[in-house]
Design an enzyme around this catalytic site. Structure first.
Site, PDB file in Angstrom:
ATOM      1  N   LYS A 127       0.823  -1.211   0.000  1.00 54.48           N
ATOM      2  CA  LYS A 127       0.000   0.000   0.000  1.00 54.48           C
ATOM      3  C   LYS A 127       0.864   1.272   0.000  1.00 54.48           C
ATOM      4  O   LYS A 127       2.063   1.221   0.286  1.00 54.48           O
ATOM      5  CB  LYS A 127      -0.923  -0.038   1.221  1.00 54.48           C
ATOM      6  CG  LYS A 127      -2.006  -1.130   1.162  1.00 54.48           C
ATOM      7  CD  LYS A 127      -2.894  -1.040   2.406  1.00 54.48           C
ATOM      8  CE  LYS A 127      -4.059  -2.013   2.350  1.00 54.48           C
ATOM      9  NZ  LYS A 127      -4.924  -1.883   3.560  1.00 54.48           N
TER      10      LYS A 127
ATOM     11  N   TYR B   2     -12.619  -2.176  -3.604  1.00 58.10           N
ATOM     12  CA  TYR B   2     -13.068  -2.346  -2.217  1.00 58.10           C
ATOM     13  C   TYR B   2     -14.597  -2.332  -2.086  1.00 58.10           C
ATOM     14  O   TYR B   2     -15.120  -2.057  -1.019  1.00 58.10           O
ATOM     15  CB  TYR B   2     -12.465  -1.263  -1.326  1.00 58.10           C
ATOM     16  CG  TYR B   2     -11.083  -1.584  -0.769  1.00 58.10           C
ATOM     17  CD1 TYR B   2     -10.844  -2.771  -0.075  1.00 58.10           C
ATOM     18  CD2 TYR B   2     -10.030  -0.681  -0.889  1.00 58.10           C
ATOM     19  CE1 TYR B   2      -9.590  -3.054   0.464  1.00 58.10           C
ATOM     20  CE2 TYR B   2      -8.776  -0.956  -0.347  1.00 58.10           C
ATOM     21  CZ  TYR B   2      -8.564  -2.139   0.330  1.00 58.10           C
ATOM     22  OH  TYR B   2      -7.340  -2.414   0.877  1.00 58.10           O
TER      23      TYR B   2
ATOM     24  N   PHE C  89     -15.520   3.552   7.074  1.00 56.74           N
ATOM     25  CA  PHE C  89     -14.163   3.897   6.650  1.00 56.74           C
ATOM     26  C   PHE C  89     -13.970   3.830   5.134  1.00 56.74           C
ATOM     27  O   PHE C  89     -12.870   4.074   4.625  1.00 56.74           O
ATOM     28  CB  PHE C  89     -13.127   3.006   7.362  1.00 56.74           C
ATOM     29  CG  PHE C  89     -13.327   1.514   7.148  1.00 56.74           C
ATOM     30  CD1 PHE C  89     -12.852   0.880   6.012  1.00 56.74           C
ATOM     31  CD2 PHE C  89     -13.993   0.743   8.109  1.00 56.74           C
ATOM     32  CE1 PHE C  89     -13.019  -0.483   5.818  1.00 56.74           C
ATOM     33  CE2 PHE C  89     -14.170  -0.632   7.920  1.00 56.74           C
ATOM     34  CZ  PHE C  89     -13.682  -1.244   6.773  1.00 56.74           C
TER      35      PHE C  89
ATOM     36  N   ARG D 217      -2.278 -14.294   4.582  1.00 54.37           N
ATOM     37  CA  ARG D 217      -2.988 -13.649   5.700  1.00 54.37           C
ATOM     38  C   ARG D 217      -2.166 -13.790   6.989  1.00 54.37           C
ATOM     39  O   ARG D 217      -2.095 -12.869   7.793  1.00 54.37           O
ATOM     40  CB  ARG D 217      -4.377 -14.258   5.899  1.00 54.37           C
ATOM     41  CG  ARG D 217      -5.366 -14.069   4.762  1.00 54.37           C
ATOM     42  CD  ARG D 217      -5.753 -12.653   4.485  1.00 54.37           C
ATOM     43  NE  ARG D 217      -6.256 -11.945   5.637  1.00 54.37           N
ATOM     44  CZ  ARG D 217      -6.849 -10.733   5.578  1.00 54.37           C
ATOM     45  NH1 ARG D 217      -7.016 -10.128   4.411  1.00 54.37           N
ATOM     46  NH2 ARG D 217      -7.256 -10.137   6.663  1.00 54.37           N
TER      47      ARG D 217
ATOM     48  N   THR E 224      -5.380  -6.939  10.909  1.00 55.44           N
ATOM     49  CA  THR E 224      -5.691  -5.688  10.207  1.00 55.44           C
ATOM     50  C   THR E 224      -5.126  -4.474  10.955  1.00 55.44           C
ATOM     51  O   THR E 224      -4.564  -3.567  10.341  1.00 55.44           O
ATOM     52  CB  THR E 224      -7.221  -5.542  10.064  1.00 55.44           C
ATOM     53  OG1 THR E 224      -7.722  -6.705   9.402  1.00 55.44           O
ATOM     54  CG2 THR E 224      -7.586  -4.310   9.263  1.00 55.44           C
TER      55      THR E 224
ATOM     56  N   ARG F 264       2.601  -6.519   9.086  1.00 55.50           N
ATOM     57  CA  ARG F 264       1.918  -5.364   9.683  1.00 55.50           C
ATOM     58  C   ARG F 264       2.501  -4.999  11.037  1.00 55.50           C
ATOM     59  O   ARG F 264       2.532  -3.825  11.404  1.00 55.50           O
ATOM     60  CB  ARG F 264       0.416  -5.646   9.757  1.00 55.50           C
ATOM     61  CG  ARG F 264      -0.237  -5.498   8.382  1.00 55.50           C
ATOM     62  CD  ARG F 264      -1.639  -6.037   8.355  1.00 55.50           C
ATOM     63  NE  ARG F 264      -2.390  -5.581   7.192  1.00 55.50           N
ATOM     64  CZ  ARG F 264      -3.600  -6.034   6.865  1.00 55.50           C
ATOM     65  NH1 ARG F 264      -4.183  -6.956   7.614  1.00 55.50           N
ATOM     66  NH2 ARG F 264      -4.218  -5.571   5.810  1.00 55.50           N
TER      67      ARG F 264
ATOM     68  N   ASN G 294      -1.784   0.234   7.004  1.00 58.06           N
ATOM     69  CA  ASN G 294      -1.279  -1.051   7.498  1.00 58.06           C
ATOM     70  C   ASN G 294      -0.450  -1.798   6.457  1.00 58.06           C
ATOM     71  O   ASN G 294      -0.273  -3.006   6.526  1.00 58.06           O
ATOM     72  CB  ASN G 294      -2.423  -1.901   8.056  1.00 58.06           C
ATOM     73  CG  ASN G 294      -3.500  -2.171   7.027  1.00 58.06           C
ATOM     74  OD1 ASN G 294      -3.334  -1.858   5.843  1.00 58.06           O
ATOM     75  ND2 ASN G 294      -4.595  -2.777   7.447  1.00 58.06           N
TER      76      ASN G 294
ATOM     77  N   GLU H 241      -9.781 -10.624  -7.488  1.00 56.79           N
ATOM     78  CA  GLU H 241      -8.828  -9.520  -7.310  1.00 56.79           C
ATOM     79  C   GLU H 241      -7.672  -9.600  -8.315  1.00 56.79           C
ATOM     80  O   GLU H 241      -7.186  -8.572  -8.796  1.00 56.79           O
ATOM     81  CB  GLU H 241      -8.299  -9.513  -5.875  1.00 56.79           C
ATOM     82  CG  GLU H 241      -9.392  -9.164  -4.861  1.00 56.79           C
ATOM     83  CD  GLU H 241      -8.911  -9.115  -3.414  1.00 56.79           C
ATOM     84  OE1 GLU H 241      -9.707  -8.734  -2.545  1.00 56.79           O
ATOM     85  OE2 GLU H 241      -7.735  -9.463  -3.157  1.00 56.79           O
TER      86      GLU H 241
HETATM   87  N1  UDP Z   1      -9.757  -0.352   7.541  1.00 53.52           N
HETATM   88  C1  UDP Z   1      -9.812   0.883   8.167  1.00 53.52           C
HETATM   89  N2  UDP Z   1     -10.532   0.993   9.329  1.00 53.52           N
HETATM   90  C2  UDP Z   1     -11.177  -0.059   9.897  1.00 53.52           C
HETATM   91  C3  UDP Z   1     -11.116  -1.311   9.245  1.00 53.52           C
HETATM   92  C4  UDP Z   1     -10.404  -1.422   8.077  1.00 53.52           C
HETATM   93  O1  UDP Z   1      -9.225   1.842   7.696  1.00 53.52           O
HETATM   94  O2  UDP Z   1     -11.800   0.101  10.945  1.00 53.52           O
HETATM   95  C5  UDP Z   1      -9.005  -0.473   6.289  1.00 53.52           C
HETATM   96  C6  UDP Z   1      -7.682  -1.189   6.501  1.00 53.52           C
HETATM   97  O3  UDP Z   1      -6.707  -0.531   5.712  1.00 53.52           O
HETATM   98  C7  UDP Z   1      -7.949  -2.569   5.965  1.00 53.52           C
HETATM   99  C8  UDP Z   1      -8.952  -2.307   4.846  1.00 53.52           C
HETATM  100  O4  UDP Z   1      -9.753  -1.227   5.353  1.00 53.52           O
HETATM  101  O5  UDP Z   1      -6.755  -3.171   5.513  1.00 53.52           O
HETATM  102  C9  UDP Z   1      -9.851  -3.455   4.488  1.00 53.52           C
HETATM  103  O6  UDP Z   1     -10.471  -3.948   5.666  1.00 53.52           O
HETATM  104  P1  UDP Z   1     -10.531  -5.513   5.960  1.00 53.52           P
HETATM  105  O7  UDP Z   1     -11.455  -5.691   7.112  1.00 53.52           O
HETATM  106  O8  UDP Z   1     -10.820  -6.235   4.697  1.00 53.52           O
HETATM  107  O9  UDP Z   1      -9.060  -5.827   6.490  1.00 53.52           O
HETATM  108  P2  UDP Z   1      -7.865  -6.672   5.815  1.00 53.52           P
HETATM  109  O10 UDP Z   1      -8.486  -7.765   5.012  1.00 53.52           O
HETATM  110  O11 UDP Z   1      -7.072  -5.709   4.975  1.00 53.52           O
HETATM  111  O12 UDP Z   1      -7.068  -7.190   6.982  1.00 53.52           O
HETATM  112 MG    MG Z   2      -9.968  -7.725   3.585  1.00 58.77          MG
END
Ligand code: UDP
Ligand code: MG
Length: 136
Positions: free
Chosen positions: A12, A52, A60, A88, A94, A105, A115, A129
């Site tokens: 990112k 997204y 968010f 993952r 996250t 992360r 992140n 994707e």
């Molecule tokens: N995100 C955020 N605030 C939140 C939750 C998620 O800014 O409260 C952002 C974060 O960058 C995350 C992305 O949204 O990586 C996608 O969220 P997801 O729950 O899919 O998390 P990931 O799969 O990236 O761990």
């Molecule tokens: Mg995700």
């Protein structure tokens, strides 16, 4: 039984901006991932919104799409046994605050929004994707 899989990874803007591409790619390679496709791009906000889309109702969403389109990103297809889950695990939680030692992360994430990496969350979404970024 072998279950070679592919998954989509994105480095990112916060990580590209700090010049962490090579260090993050090394972490993937050290875990046995092969980087089979890779490109550095910057996307429009409208493309981030498509990517997204599953999060469009979340509070968010707008900031997330503004952020993902705010600077260059590195998009990669990673291949390995059980690549989706393995990625993952290597990414970590996250929120970098909750991420375990040894994860990307934990090491590089700044905050829940910055992140450092994205990873597909299922084999099905990985296909969607990968097509999104690499369909010719
Ligand atoms: N995100 C955020 N605030 C939140 C939750 C998620 O800014 O409260 C952002 C974060 O960058 C995350 C992305 O949204 O990586 C996608 O969220 P997801 O729950 O899919 O998390 P990931 O799969 O990236 O761990
Ligand atoms: Mg995700």
């Amino acid at each position: 039984m072998s279950n070679k899989e592919v998954t989509l990874s994105i480095i990112k803007p916060d990580a590209v901006e700090r010049d962490l591409n090579n260090e993050i790619k090394e972490m993937f390679k050290n875990k046995g991932f092969q980087i089979v496709k890779e490109k550095k791009i910057q996307i429009e906000k409208s493309e981030a919104e498509k990517f997204y889309k599953i999060h469009e109702t979340k509070p968010f969403f707008n900031d997330l799409c503004t952020y993902l389109s705010s600077g260059p990103i590195v998009v990669m297809v990673l291949e390995k046994e059980n690549a989706v889950l393995a990625n993952r695990q290597l990414m970590g939680a996250t929120n970098p605050k909750d991420a375990e030692e040894g994860t990307i992360r934990k090491k590089y994430g700044i905050s829940i929004d910055k992140n450092s990496v994205h990873g597909s969350d299922s084999a099905e979404n990985a296909k969607i994707e990968i097509d999104f970024f690499f369909k010719d």
